[in-house]
Scaffold this active site. Sequence first.
Site, PDB file in Angstrom:
ATOM      1  N   GLU A  13      -5.348  -8.299   0.653  1.00 42.29           N
ATOM      2  CA  GLU A  13      -6.047  -7.934   1.899  1.00 42.29           C
ATOM      3  C   GLU A  13      -7.498  -7.640   1.568  1.00 42.29           C
ATOM      4  O   GLU A  13      -7.793  -6.990   0.563  1.00 42.29           O
ATOM      5  CB  GLU A  13      -5.484  -6.659   2.544  1.00 42.29           C
TER       6      GLU A  13
ATOM      7  N   GLU B 145       0.797  -1.230   0.000  1.00 42.71           N
ATOM      8  CA  GLU B 145       0.000   0.000   0.000  1.00 42.71           C
ATOM      9  C   GLU B 145       0.832   1.284   0.000  1.00 42.71           C
ATOM     10  O   GLU B 145       0.782   2.070   0.964  1.00 42.71           O
ATOM     11  CB  GLU B 145      -0.965   0.013   1.196  1.00 42.71           C
TER      12      GLU B 145
HETATM   13  O1  IFM Z   1      -4.433  -2.709   9.062  1.00 44.68           O
HETATM   14  C1  IFM Z   1      -4.362  -2.228   7.763  1.00 44.68           C
HETATM   15  C2  IFM Z   1      -3.156  -2.788   7.051  1.00 44.68           C
HETATM   16  O2  IFM Z   1      -1.992  -2.534   7.720  1.00 44.68           O
HETATM   17  C3  IFM Z   1      -3.051  -2.184   5.674  1.00 44.68           C
HETATM   18  N1  IFM Z   1      -4.278  -2.309   4.974  1.00 44.68           N
HETATM   19  C4  IFM Z   1      -5.502  -1.938   5.615  1.00 44.68           C
HETATM   20  C5  IFM Z   1      -5.595  -2.595   6.978  1.00 44.68           C
HETATM   21  C6  IFM Z   1      -6.892  -2.178   7.683  1.00 44.68           C
HETATM   22  O3  IFM Z   1      -6.912  -0.803   7.839  1.00 44.68           O
END
Ligand code: IFM
Length: 452
Positions: free
Chosen positions: A357, A163
Amino acid sequence: MGFRKDFVWGAATSAYQIEGAADEGGKGESIWDAFCKEPGRVRDGDSGITACDHLHRMRQDVQLMKELGIRAYRFSVSWPRLLPEGTGRVNEAGAAFYSELIDCLLDAGIEPYLTLYHWDLPLALARRGGWMNSDIVRWFGEYAGLVGERFGSRVSRFFTINEPQCFIGLGYQSGVHAPGERHSVRDTLLMAHHVLMAHGRAVQMLREKAGRDILIGLAPTCGAVYPASESPEDVEAARKVFFSIPEEGRWTWNVSWWSDPVFLGHYPEEGLRRFHDVMPDVQPEDMRLISEPLDFYGQNIYNGWCVRAGEDGTPVEVPRYPGFPRTASDWPVTPEALRWGPRFLWERYHMPLYITENGAACTDVLSLDGQVHDPQRIDFVRRYLRELRRAADDGADIRGYFYWSLLDNFEWHDGYSRRFGLVYVDYRDQRRIPKDSAFWYGDVIRSNGGCL
Ligand code: IFM
């Protein structure tokens, strides 16, 4: 059609959010360690100093994953745990921890997916300019080479960076994340360029030092734009917005600035026009480095928004109705994001895709019966996975899905107030209690999505 026979069903975490032992075992400080010490930065003054104490409970956590039937585990290595100063001296205790983790996973039949960078930049490197300093390309390459050398014989799947939109946007533009700085667009564009070059250098170094064929991708994020209908006009309008570049104050929140250079070898035209006056000096060899060939693409997708074509075809955002479903972190519940996001990404980049994710924070409580009942999470994931299956049916090459997160954990500036885990963590005594969703997810895995 449905999910491929070899579809990868996993769960994800990151080092700073679960490991704890932040000042133990020879680990160097990261920007998050420093940020959490600054009053008012993190909700309730929380920090990752103990987190889920995973560093001391790793075997138990791997065993739990095995019992739940999780087949793949995406974790990140803490750069300062391995290289306390960011470069140079290796912390052997840190290397031993990850080595042991990898062995445990392999013994348990769980495939490791290793992420190099999930936001915990060594403080020593931040003090030398961090992402503003072009030397970070070399520093990150050195770190990646070390990871390749130490773990590349046992880990075959890697992600470089998680990210970039968030850690540049939140860390250096709005400043709500570590290191809490507010920079100009010019600066953040330069940092972004260094991030992408560091990614490319890491790909080279991982491959060189692993000494065998390994598979590498990166894991950006997106708010997926989905069309109001299946009409070609609405689909085109949604696609256009999905790959567009937002205005300067929010510029990092987009897909194409981070992925076009990697997969297409150039920055998107729209952004080049908009940022003409503040662009870094970009050399052709930079773009060659950034576009080092990859094996797959990861994408973190939690939600999105709906767009339709206006009278003249111009995209128009469709407002959400009053009382629109939301998670406990106030994020909209938009399962369509997991159909249209992957589909658009596939059509543009033609890369095998993992959802690296996806998940929801819920108001989970330990009930009187000693269990954690989380029907809202089950409903969320079921809806999203059904849409992901539609993306696969539409022809997108979807290889796997990692639920975020395995454990409740340190949710950055929100501290421990957000629970995303399949497994509840009682922070009073670090007890792990698998939630109903964890057992349900086990059924999803065993049936390869058949029970959805
Ligand atoms: O916890 C975070 C993660 O570190 C990165 N992506 C989003 C998740 C939820 O906010």
